[in-house]
Design a protein around this motif. Sequence first.
Motif, short mmCIF file in Angstrom:
data_model
loop_
_atom_site.label_atom_id
_atom_site.label_comp_id
_atom_site.label_asym_id
_atom_site.label_seq_id
_atom_site.Cartn_x
_atom_site.Cartn_y
_atom_site.Cartn_z
N HIS A 136 5.01 142.10 30.43
CA HIS A 136 4.57 143.36 31.01
C HIS A 136 5.13 144.48 30.16
O HIS A 136 6.29 144.45 29.76
N GLY A 137 4.30 145.47 29.87
CA GLY A 137 4.81 146.55 29.03
C GLY A 137 3.85 147.71 28.94
O GLY A 137 3.10 148.00 29.88
N TYR A 138 3.88 148.36 27.78
CA TYR A 138 3.14 149.60 27.57
C TYR A 138 2.13 149.36 26.44
O TYR A 138 2.47 148.80 25.41
N ALA A 139 0.90 149.82 26.65
CA ALA A 139 -0.13 149.64 25.65
C ALA A 139 -0.94 150.92 25.48
O ALA A 139 -1.16 151.67 26.44
N LYS A 140 -1.37 151.16 24.25
CA LYS A 140 -2.15 152.35 23.94
C LYS A 140 -3.63 152.01 24.05
O LYS A 140 -4.29 151.73 23.05
N GLY A 141 -4.10 152.05 25.28
CA GLY A 141 -5.47 151.66 25.57
C GLY A 141 -6.30 152.81 26.09
O GLY A 141 -6.18 153.94 25.63
N LEU A 142 -7.13 152.52 27.08
CA LEU A 142 -8.13 153.48 27.56
C LEU A 142 -7.52 154.77 28.08
O LEU A 142 -8.07 155.85 27.89
N SER A 143 -6.38 154.70 28.74
CA SER A 143 -5.78 155.90 29.32
C SER A 143 -4.83 156.60 28.35
O SER A 143 -4.22 157.60 28.70
#
Length: 431
Positions: A136-143
């Motif tokens: 689980h973590g942080y991703a640079k996606g749609l938001s």
Amino acid sequence: PAFEDDLSATIESEEKAYVSYRKTKDTNPSGETFFRSLDAYVRRPLIGDLSRLKTNIPKLAEYLTRYCKTDIGKTRAIFVFTTEVITYDVDSINNNTTNNTDALSVLETGKSVCKGFASVMQSLGKACGLEIKKLHGYAKGLSYKEGMSYKDTNHAWNCVNIDGEWRFFDNTWAQGYVSYERGKYVNTKKYKNEWFDVCAEVFAFSHFSPDTPSIPSLDFLTKKGFESMKYCDATRWMSPSDLRRVFARKSHPLPECYSSKGKVLQAPMYLDVGQKYTFRAKNDPASDFTGFGFEVNGRSFEFTHDDDGYWEGTFVPQQCGDEVVFCNFKGRTRYSAIKYPPVSGSVRSGQSKLQSGGEFKKLPDKQPLKSSSTIKINESLTVHRRDNKETPILKSSEISAIPATITATSTSSAAVGSSAATDSQLPAFED
């Protein structure tokens, strides 16, 4: 049956070829090129008696990996299977409702968000003996908005220990992409192979988890550093060893990368004086683009490609401070693919050498490229970026849900930042 013996032998040869390629080639291999038979096998519909497998994780894992002899083969089987049978649950995002992320529930309904995708892959992986983790973590996606800070985790994915090395897999992003249309999120199924078997250094540009197993080259990277790190699209074609050297140097600038009608297959991350670098690229033979080449200090040189659109050549920088751009050519017009920082190293005399099996021709000099801006990454790494109106990554009406070098500035893009999108971390349209 003879058919099964043939399939088993074919899949075993695919695994061996993939493993051999990874060991001998310093590139990120494409699973689609190697695993054609295995992919076709796991994508067969589970109908009739086979439909019962979805209620039994161990039996399903056994069925999917029955012809696999290696951990990477088993991982490939469950990765492609999950992207085939699970669809991203945009309804739960649009309606702000709770969705199931339990592995069996996801297999039954055939839809979930990232946590469900990762749960199914973890459960199947453990059932077939893989050392697999759900992160689980942080991703640079749609938001994602450039420079934003993350308060809560917003994505989930997997990592698998393959032959002593932790490799990364995002089956949520691989299943397709989500776009924002007429006030709601819409999912489009379209398999994306680039999120299969990704090295840690490539993954670090778009994903960060405090629970990631220790990766020596990335031990310096913190959540704050990840938040300020600009995504560099060079990671799609950069060799793992080059990326490791860049992270080790920490202060070395990265190249500026742009969308191109051709596909860059191999290129260096930076240029040092006196070193020979190999560039490989491919044009669509049906297009009117004539090939790839370089612009060195404003002088343009084009190399021809073969009948299939492949081009390969080498470049040897000879002058410290040379400004080098790798370009895609269309007649007398050049489209930037990669703009490198000034050539580094000790000053040498002489001109940079262009070498190739094919001929090259000088093109009329062009206007200098626009200057770039730089962003510091936690005082550890610098990434360059610029707007390139000639070859934009996104059209104004499209939303960037993939970590790209250019972020959309349209009204649609602004809407993506709403709280409804926090778990919608899927790649959107790519040129």
